[in-house]
Every structure is written in C-alpha cells, then in structure tokens.
Design an enzyme around this catalytic site. Sequence first.
Site, PDB file in Angstrom:
ATOM      1  N   TYR A  92      16.643  53.782  30.873  1.00  0.00           N
ATOM      2  CA  TYR A  92      17.399  53.730  29.630  1.00  0.00           C
ATOM      3  C   TYR A  92      17.745  52.541  29.356  1.00  0.00           C
ATOM      4  O   TYR A  92      18.121  51.772  30.255  1.00  0.00           O
ATOM      5  CB  TYR A  92      18.488  54.874  29.662  1.00  0.00           C
ATOM      6  CG  TYR A  92      18.241  56.416  30.018  1.00  0.00           C
ATOM      7  CD1 TYR A  92      17.787  57.117  28.513  1.00  0.00           C
ATOM      8  CD2 TYR A  92      17.902  56.923  31.099  1.00  0.00           C
ATOM      9  CE1 TYR A  92      17.641  58.384  28.729  1.00  0.00           C
ATOM     10  CE2 TYR A  92      17.596  58.279  30.965  1.00  0.00           C
ATOM     11  CZ  TYR A  92      17.525  59.226  30.033  1.00  0.00           C
ATOM     12  OH  TYR A  92      17.039  60.201  29.983  1.00  0.00           O
ATOM     13  N   TYR A 145      11.886  59.729  35.935  1.00  0.00           N
ATOM     14  CA  TYR A 145      12.807  58.638  36.611  1.00  0.00           C
ATOM     15  C   TYR A 145      13.480  59.394  37.891  1.00  0.00           C
ATOM     16  O   TYR A 145      13.837  60.652  37.663  1.00  0.00           O
ATOM     17  CB  TYR A 145      13.750  57.815  35.629  1.00  0.00           C
ATOM     18  CG  TYR A 145      14.737  58.934  34.902  1.00  0.00           C
ATOM     19  CD1 TYR A 145      15.801  59.258  35.571  1.00  0.00           C
ATOM     20  CD2 TYR A 145      14.247  59.186  33.704  1.00  0.00           C
ATOM     21  CE1 TYR A 145      16.705  60.071  35.171  1.00  0.00           C
ATOM     22  CE2 TYR A 145      15.215  59.980  32.913  1.00  0.00           C
ATOM     23  CZ  TYR A 145      16.442  60.504  33.501  1.00  0.00           C
ATOM     24  OH  TYR A 145      17.181  61.334  32.748  1.00  0.00           O
ATOM     25  N   ARG A 204      13.447  63.403  37.527  1.00  0.00           N
ATOM     26  CA  ARG A 204      13.752  64.065  36.317  1.00  0.00           C
ATOM     27  C   ARG A 204      12.186  64.313  35.542  1.00  0.00           C
ATOM     28  O   ARG A 204      11.544  63.109  35.728  1.00  0.00           O
ATOM     29  CB  ARG A 204      14.557  63.355  35.196  1.00  0.00           C
ATOM     30  CG  ARG A 204      16.010  63.218  35.722  1.00  0.00           C
ATOM     31  CD  ARG A 204      16.715  64.809  35.524  1.00  0.00           C
ATOM     32  NE  ARG A 204      16.404  65.980  34.463  1.00  0.00           N
ATOM     33  CZ  ARG A 204      16.348  66.365  33.394  1.00  0.00           C
ATOM     34  NH1 ARG A 204      17.261  65.488  32.595  1.00  0.00           N
ATOM     35  NH2 ARG A 204      15.781  67.281  33.080  1.00  0.00           N
ATOM     36  N   HIS A 236      11.141  63.574  29.379  1.00  0.00           N
ATOM     37  CA  HIS A 236      12.032  64.678  28.596  1.00  0.00           C
ATOM     38  C   HIS A 236      12.663  63.595  27.293  1.00  0.00           C
ATOM     39  O   HIS A 236      12.773  62.375  27.502  1.00  0.00           O
ATOM     40  CB  HIS A 236      13.153  65.231  29.214  1.00  0.00           C
ATOM     41  CG  HIS A 236      14.160  64.437  29.689  1.00  0.00           C
ATOM     42  ND1 HIS A 236      13.921  63.967  31.110  1.00  0.00           N
ATOM     43  CD2 HIS A 236      15.434  64.083  29.363  1.00  0.00           C
ATOM     44  CE1 HIS A 236      14.895  63.205  31.427  1.00  0.00           C
ATOM     45  NE2 HIS A 236      15.890  63.170  30.527  1.00  0.00           N
ATOM     46  N   HIS A 250      16.327  63.741  24.817  1.00  0.00           N
ATOM     47  CA  HIS A 250      17.519  64.236  24.558  1.00  0.00           C
ATOM     48  C   HIS A 250      17.451  64.636  23.122  1.00  0.00           C
ATOM     49  O   HIS A 250      17.041  63.822  22.206  1.00  0.00           O
ATOM     50  CB  HIS A 250      18.608  63.533  24.960  1.00  0.00           C
ATOM     51  CG  HIS A 250      18.746  63.340  26.489  1.00  0.00           C
ATOM     52  ND1 HIS A 250      19.302  64.204  27.310  1.00  0.00           N
ATOM     53  CD2 HIS A 250      18.010  62.365  27.307  1.00  0.00           C
ATOM     54  CE1 HIS A 250      18.991  63.781  28.641  1.00  0.00           C
ATOM     55  NE2 HIS A 250      18.473  62.820  28.495  1.00  0.00           N
TER      56      HIS A 250
END
Length: 231
Positions: free
Chosen positions: A100, A139, A149, A152, A154
Amino acid sequence: MSYRQPAPGTQPPYDAPEYGSTHKRHPKQPLLRVPQTLTETSAPRMRPALYETTHNLAKGPGWEAQGERITVAGRVLDEDGRPIPGAMVEVWQANAAGRYNHERDQHDAPLDPNFKGEGRVFTDAEGWYRYTTIRPGAYPWRNHHNAWRPVHIHYSLFGAGFAQRLITQMYFPGDPLLPLDPIFNCVPDPAARERLVAAFDLDVTEPDYALGYRFDIVLRGRDATPMENPA
C-alpha cells in the site's frame, strides 16, 4: 423505513476467532440504536460536483502505473434489484507488488511512485460504476504463521451522508489463498462468500488494454453483499 434483513450467516460476525484483531476491537456490550436526525441522513450530499473522481487509477497526465491493467464494472442495487443512482463508490488497494502507498505499510516490496492506490467514482442513473486500475498483489500479514492476504480491492459505499457508509472487499476468481484467508471466511454462508468474488467479463474487457471484471453490490436484503460493518 423497513427493508429486508440479511439472511442469517450471510454477514460476518463482529468477533471472528480466526481473525485475531476482531476480538480486540469488536463491541463487548449490546449495541445501542441512536436515532438519526435530518443532518445524518441528508447531508452532506455526495455528488461529483463536490468530490474529485478517478476513473483510471492506472494512468494520468505524464505517468502510468506498473502492473497488469484491469477494468472493474458493476451495479449497485437494493434488495429488490433496483439501481442505486448517485452512490459514491471509493476503492483502495495495494499495488502490483502487494504494498500500500501508506507510511504504515512496511512490507518488503517495492513502491510504485506512479500508483496511489485509491480512487472514487459515482454510479449512473442505472446504478452502474466503472474504473480502471492495476491488479493488486497478495501480501503477508501477521494474523497467524505464514499468513497471506488474497488479491483484493477495498470498497466503501456512501449513501446520502457520512452516516450511511458500508465497507466490503472484492476478491478475484481462482485465487488459491481464498480458502486460507480468515477475513474472507468470516462469512459463514458459502454462497454469500461467493458474492465477494468478481467474475471475469469479456464485455467489460477493453480490447488491447485491460481485462475486465464484473462486481455487483447488493446493499441489503437476503442477497446482500457481505459487509464489514453491516447495519
């Protein structure tokens, strides 16, 4: 105004033992219903004239993000399949390397200076939204040993005001990490979990540019999309 409630097992619980941090942050006392005033339900009005929109997270003036381009489109609907026009849809995600663009993300993966990983669009009169982005990477996270994870994106959906907000995640078909992910599997009902997985769609695919995925969102009722903060 009454509406159909979600079917039992289709929404994640506040406390999910396999998802460790939920035990620390979920409410320990019965929830209290606070009556909303006109201010909470009608202001501020979410409309494109007041908020910057980003239909292409992957490209801007003089720059282009690294990674596989994808286009995501879908409809936002109510429990009777009616479109929700003018809904503000915000998305945020990791980059193609699974990191991120945020100071608290210290994952040992490269940052892309050309990818902020966030955007905002509004639904049209028929409830459609559409944006182009980079397919995010998986990640690691520290929920349990060797935890990763799944890929995906959000989602945050706003109604008429800030008090009307729902949050969820969109996953990708065929991801081998899905059966191992405590967040995805917080939803008890297998059919409801599948509503979190986008479908490859050739009609959304842009020739010579980006593969397309369809992700519809149902806000409430028996077929509601699982949300992280169900009403």
